[in-house]
Design a protein around this motif. Structure first.
Motif, PDB file in Angstrom:
ATOM      1  N   UNK A 126       5.743  43.113  63.256  1.00  0.00           N
ATOM      2  CA  UNK A 126       6.975  43.868  63.002  1.00  0.00           C
ATOM      3  C   UNK A 126       8.208  43.168  63.586  1.00  0.00           C
ATOM      4  N   UNK A 127       8.200  42.731  64.866  1.00  0.00           N
ATOM      5  CA  UNK A 127       9.401  42.068  65.401  1.00  0.00           C
ATOM      6  C   UNK A 127       9.772  40.798  64.649  1.00  0.00           C
ATOM      7  N   UNK A 128       8.778  40.077  64.160  1.00  0.00           N
ATOM      8  CA  UNK A 128       9.058  38.860  63.393  1.00  0.00           C
ATOM      9  C   UNK A 128       9.789  39.216  62.103  1.00  0.00           C
ATOM     10  N   UNK A 129       9.328  40.269  61.436  1.00  0.00           N
ATOM     11  CA  UNK A 129       9.979  40.705  60.208  1.00  0.00           C
ATOM     12  C   UNK A 129      11.404  41.183  60.460  1.00  0.00           C
ATOM     13  N   UNK A 130      11.617  41.856  61.582  1.00  0.00           N
ATOM     14  CA  UNK A 130      12.967  42.315  61.922  1.00  0.00           C
ATOM     15  C   UNK A 130      13.900  41.128  62.171  1.00  0.00           C
ATOM     16  N   UNK A 131      13.382  40.088  62.838  1.00  0.00           N
ATOM     17  CA  UNK A 131      14.188  38.885  63.078  1.00  0.00           C
ATOM     18  C   UNK A 131      14.562  38.234  61.750  1.00  0.00           C
ATOM     19  N   UNK A 132      13.583  38.144  60.843  1.00  0.00           N
ATOM     20  CA  UNK A 132      13.851  37.545  59.539  1.00  0.00           C
ATOM     21  C   UNK A 132      14.870  38.358  58.756  1.00  0.00           C
ATOM     22  N   UNK A 133      14.791  39.684  58.859  1.00  0.00           N
ATOM     23  CA  UNK A 133      15.762  40.519  58.142  1.00  0.00           C
ATOM     24  C   UNK A 133      17.173  40.238  58.642  1.00  0.00           C
ATOM     25  N   UNK A 134      17.341  40.092  59.956  1.00  0.00           N
ATOM     26  CA  UNK A 134      18.657  39.782  60.514  1.00  0.00           C
ATOM     27  C   UNK A 134      19.156  38.446  60.001  1.00  0.00           C
ATOM     28  N   UNK A 135      18.273  37.453  59.986  1.00  0.00           N
ATOM     29  CA  UNK A 135      18.646  36.121  59.516  1.00  0.00           C
ATOM     30  C   UNK A 135      19.044  36.150  58.050  1.00  0.00           C
ATOM     31  N   UNK A 136      18.239  36.820  57.232  1.00  0.00           N
ATOM     32  CA  UNK A 136      18.497  36.871  55.796  1.00  0.00           C
ATOM     33  C   UNK A 136      19.745  37.694  55.489  1.00  0.00           C
ATOM     34  N   UNK A 137      19.948  38.791  56.213  1.00  0.00           N
ATOM     35  CA  UNK A 137      21.118  39.635  55.966  1.00  0.00           C
ATOM     36  C   UNK A 137      22.424  38.883  56.191  1.00  0.00           C
ATOM     37  N   UNK A 138      22.386  37.864  57.035  1.00  0.00           N
ATOM     38  CA  UNK A 138      23.586  37.060  57.309  1.00  0.00           C
ATOM     39  C   UNK A 138      23.733  35.897  56.339  1.00  0.00           C
TER      40      UNK A 138
END
Length: 285
Positions: free
Chosen positions: A98-110
């Motif tokens: 889950x934390x890895x996916x959250x990090x990726x979401x932040x990266x992709x959202x930017x």
């Protein structure tokens, strides 16, 4: 975004600030240093706060302008570490997927433009929940990480909201072998292939399939993403490799373009997907 890569960039920014404030020429404000260098003040701020990666020339200019010319070697050494920053799966998955996916979401959202080469599995931005569930289970078993599968699946599905934001563009190439990989039961694979057929022609997605019998200028190699022409993330069994130096990013874009030349799109891509689906149905009969 809290990652090893970002932390290293922030550490470099703090070191740059120290050199500015502790200048033997007298403490300099950010504005004064920017004027001395002929830069916009915003560039000084971004470098010191870890929001921009400096070039080697930036670091040499900073060291000389602050009266610390001898610090260039140290600064350049830190910069070289950014070129191939390893983020181990053991560390990333210590608290689950889950934390890895959250990090990726932040990266992709930017970001607004993604180029992906998928050589071993369907890209996460296009996965169904059931397909993602099986992928997470396989990797959790491999790395002996906490089983937070359902939370990870929900987080991955939230990442896909990016596809429905105007102005975003996912350019993804998938090796046909990745479609055929039996990483999930036949009904799950069939539904995943239906999902891929459904995104062909979607405004924010350009999907290409590289057939197994296509002529290739390079071996398939590892999967990777190019994010806004500024960062490459390469996937390996033990870690992700984050690469942001311009020459290496350009190399990966050339690799992507090479596979693009071997890919089929539109109706031809759907034909390949349909053929793979029929093979899965025959194999499960």
């Amino acid at each position: 975004m809290s990652t090893d890569y970002q932390k290293a960039r922030e550490d470099l920014g703090r070191r740059l600030r120290e050199l500015r404030v502790e200048s033997p020429l007298g403490s300099l404000t950010g504005t004064e240093l920017a004027e001395r260098l002929g830069w916009p003040q915003s560039k000084v701020s971004k470098l010191e706060n870890g929001r921009q990666t400096p070039t080697s020339g930036d670091l040499r200019a900073w060291a000389e302008a602050t009266g610390h010319a001898g610090a260039f070697a140290e600064l350049h050494g830190r910069l070289k570490g950014f070129e191939s920053h390893i983020r181990s799966w053991r560390r990333q998955l210590a608290a689950g997927h889950r934390p890895v996916q959250d990090t990726w979401k932040t990266l992709v959202d930017d970001s607004s433009t993604l180029h992906k080469w998928a050589s071993f599995a369907v890209d996460g931005m296009l996965q169904t929940a059931d397909y993602a569930r099986h992928i997470f289970e396989h990797y959790a078993a491999l790395h002996c990480s906490p089983r937070d599968t359902e939370d990870a699946v929900r987080a991955r599905m939230r990442r896909q909201e990016w596809l429905y934001q105007p102005g975003n563009q996912l350019n993804v190439l998938i090796w046909e072998g990745a479609l055929r990989a039996r990483v999930a039961p036949a009904p799950v694979l069939a539904a995943q292939l239906d999902r891929l057929s459904g995104v062909v022609g979607m405004d924010t997605v350009c999907l290409g399939i590289v057939p197994q019998d296509a002529e290739l200028a390079l071996p398939p190699g590892n999967s990777f993403r190019v994010i806004d022409q500024r960062l490459v993330v390469v996937e390996d069994w033990h870690a992700e490799l984050w690469i942001d130096d311009a020459d290496s990013v350009a190399t990966y874009r050339r690799v992507w373009e090479t596979f693009h030349a071997s890919a089929v799109f539109g109706a031809e891509a759907q034909h390949v997907i349909t053929q793979v689906r029929r093979g899965i149905e025959r194999g499960s009969a």
